[in-house]
Design a protein around this motif. Structure first.
Motif, PDB file in Angstrom:
ATOM      1  N   PRO A   1      -3.451   5.420   1.132  1.00  8.91           N
ATOM      2  CA  PRO A   1      -2.947   6.900   1.516  1.00  8.91           C
ATOM      3  C   PRO A   1      -2.163   7.426   1.116  1.00  8.91           C
ATOM      4  O   PRO A   1      -1.139   7.878   0.528  1.00  8.91           O
ATOM      5  N   GLN A   2      -3.414   9.301   0.590  1.00  7.12           N
ATOM      6  CA  GLN A   2      -2.160  10.094   0.349  1.00  7.12           C
ATOM      7  C   GLN A   2      -2.003  11.710   1.447  1.00  7.12           C
ATOM      8  O   GLN A   2      -3.199  11.572   2.042  1.00  7.12           O
ATOM      9  N   LYS A   3      -0.315  12.438   1.558  1.00  8.05           N
ATOM     10  CA  LYS A   3      -0.817  12.820   1.860  1.00  8.05           C
ATOM     11  C   LYS A   3      -0.936  14.148   1.628  1.00  8.05           C
ATOM     12  O   LYS A   3      -1.104  14.299   0.388  1.00  8.05           O
TER      13      LYS A   3
ATOM     14  N   GLN B   1      -4.303  14.582   1.657  1.00 12.42           N
ATOM     15  CA  GLN B   1      -5.826  14.197   1.811  1.00 12.42           C
ATOM     16  C   GLN B   1      -6.405  13.453   3.056  1.00 12.42           C
ATOM     17  O   GLN B   1      -5.531  12.868   3.743  1.00 12.42           O
ATOM     18  N   GLU B   2      -7.686  13.218   2.430  1.00 12.91           N
ATOM     19  CA  GLU B   2      -8.299  12.694   3.600  1.00 12.91           C
ATOM     20  C   GLU B   2      -7.867  11.181   3.564  1.00 12.91           C
ATOM     21  O   GLU B   2      -7.274  10.784   2.515  1.00 12.91           O
ATOM     22  N   GLU B   3      -8.560  10.644   4.638  1.00  9.60           N
ATOM     23  CA  GLU B   3      -8.220   8.773   4.159  1.00  9.60           C
ATOM     24  C   GLU B   3      -9.241   8.254   4.129  1.00  9.60           C
ATOM     25  O   GLU B   3      -9.847   8.358   4.160  1.00  9.60           O
ATOM     26  N   PRO B   4      -9.072   7.793   3.078  1.00 10.06           N
ATOM     27  CA  PRO B   4      -9.126   6.632   2.477  1.00 10.06           C
ATOM     28  C   PRO B   4     -10.805   5.718   3.398  1.00 10.06           C
ATOM     29  O   PRO B   4      -9.902   5.757   4.313  1.00 10.06           O
ATOM     30  N   GLU B   5     -11.357   4.909   2.384  1.00 10.06           N
ATOM     31  CA  GLU B   5     -12.294   4.042   3.078  1.00 10.06           C
ATOM     32  C   GLU B   5     -11.940   3.092   4.030  1.00 10.06           C
ATOM     33  O   GLU B   5     -11.980   1.916   4.700  1.00 10.06           O
TER      34      GLU B   5
END
Length: 249
Positions: A159-161, A163-167
């Motif tokens: 996860p990147q701050k 940004q949307e949570e990855p799948e």
């Protein structure tokens, strides 16, 4: 006409409700029991939900970070699961308690010996970790979840701050600020100092309580002495007056 429009609006609203109330798929996560302080030790739980309706989770692999290696990982026994801790040589040794450590935990694997995690259930896998690094705010553990139908879900996306949570996000353990002592001796010391303070307070209180009766007795003795003197003086005066009256008579 109005009836059909109302029916159409109702159908759209109903479908929207179904979309909004659809199942929110969980993911593999990690959380500490209490706090996970930098430089210390912590017990954490990897929570693994079953997201399939027609298969059970039969294997969970958690890969440890290589940029911030951990020298120790002690699993808690989980009924129905076989546990394997894999260690690997480090490219660069790390110092732990004044000693050079040249290997660290690379992976922990849980393999079901029974039915595993069945549909509609989740399982927690506890680990005692340490010593936690002091130069990072979080640890990323990439995990693989294997189902009984041979499907493998890779929870490895970091996860990147902002940004949307990855799948398929990787489990991330947040680290808190370092405590005074890595083994809790600071807590013990504070408890000890608190006990010493309480002991001193108790000693002072007992001295005060012991002093009070002496002061009280002393005051009482003084009062009685004064009263005795007054009574004695009154008796002498009375005797003198009585003598005079007899003489005059």
């Amino acid at each position: 006409m109005k009836v059909s429009r109302i029916a159409a609006v109702g159908a759209l609203a109903g479908s929207a409700v179904l979309v909004l109330s659809g199942p929110a798929f969980a993911h593999v996560s990690v959380a500490a029991e209490g706090t996970a302080a930098k430089g210390g030790y912590a017990t954490v739980n990897f929570k693994v939900p079953n997201e399939r309706d027609n298969a059970s989770t039969t294997k969970v692999e958690v890969n440890f970070p290589t940029d911030h290696p951990l020298a120790s990982a002690q699993p808690e026994a989980v009924p129905g699961w076989k546990i394997e801790v894999t260690r690997a040589k480090l490219d660069k040794p790390i110092e732990l308690h004044g000693e050079q450590i040249d290997e660290a935990v690379s992976k922990v694997t849980w393999t079901a010996t029974g039915k595993g995690i069945e549909p509609g259930y989740f399982q927690k896998f506890p680990l005692s970790l340490g010593q936690l690094p002091e130069d990072t705010d979080e640890l990323v553990f990439k995990a693989l979840q294997t189902y009984s139908n041979k499907e493998v879900v890779r929870w490895i996306e970091v996860p990147q701050k902002g940004q949307e949570e990855p799948e398929h996000p990787a489990p991330v353990l947040a680290l808190s600020a370092a405590s005074g002592d890595h083994h809790g001796s600071s807590t013990a010391a504070s408890d000890e100092s608190e006990d010493a303070k309480n002991a001193k307070d108790a000693e002072a209180t007992s001295k005060e309580m012991a002093a009070e009766p002496a002061d009280s007795s002393d005051t009482t003795a003084r009062v009685l002495a004064i009263v005795g003197i007054v009574v004695g003086a009154a008796g002498v005066a009375y005797g003198v007056l009585a003598g005079r009256r007899r003489t005059e008579a």
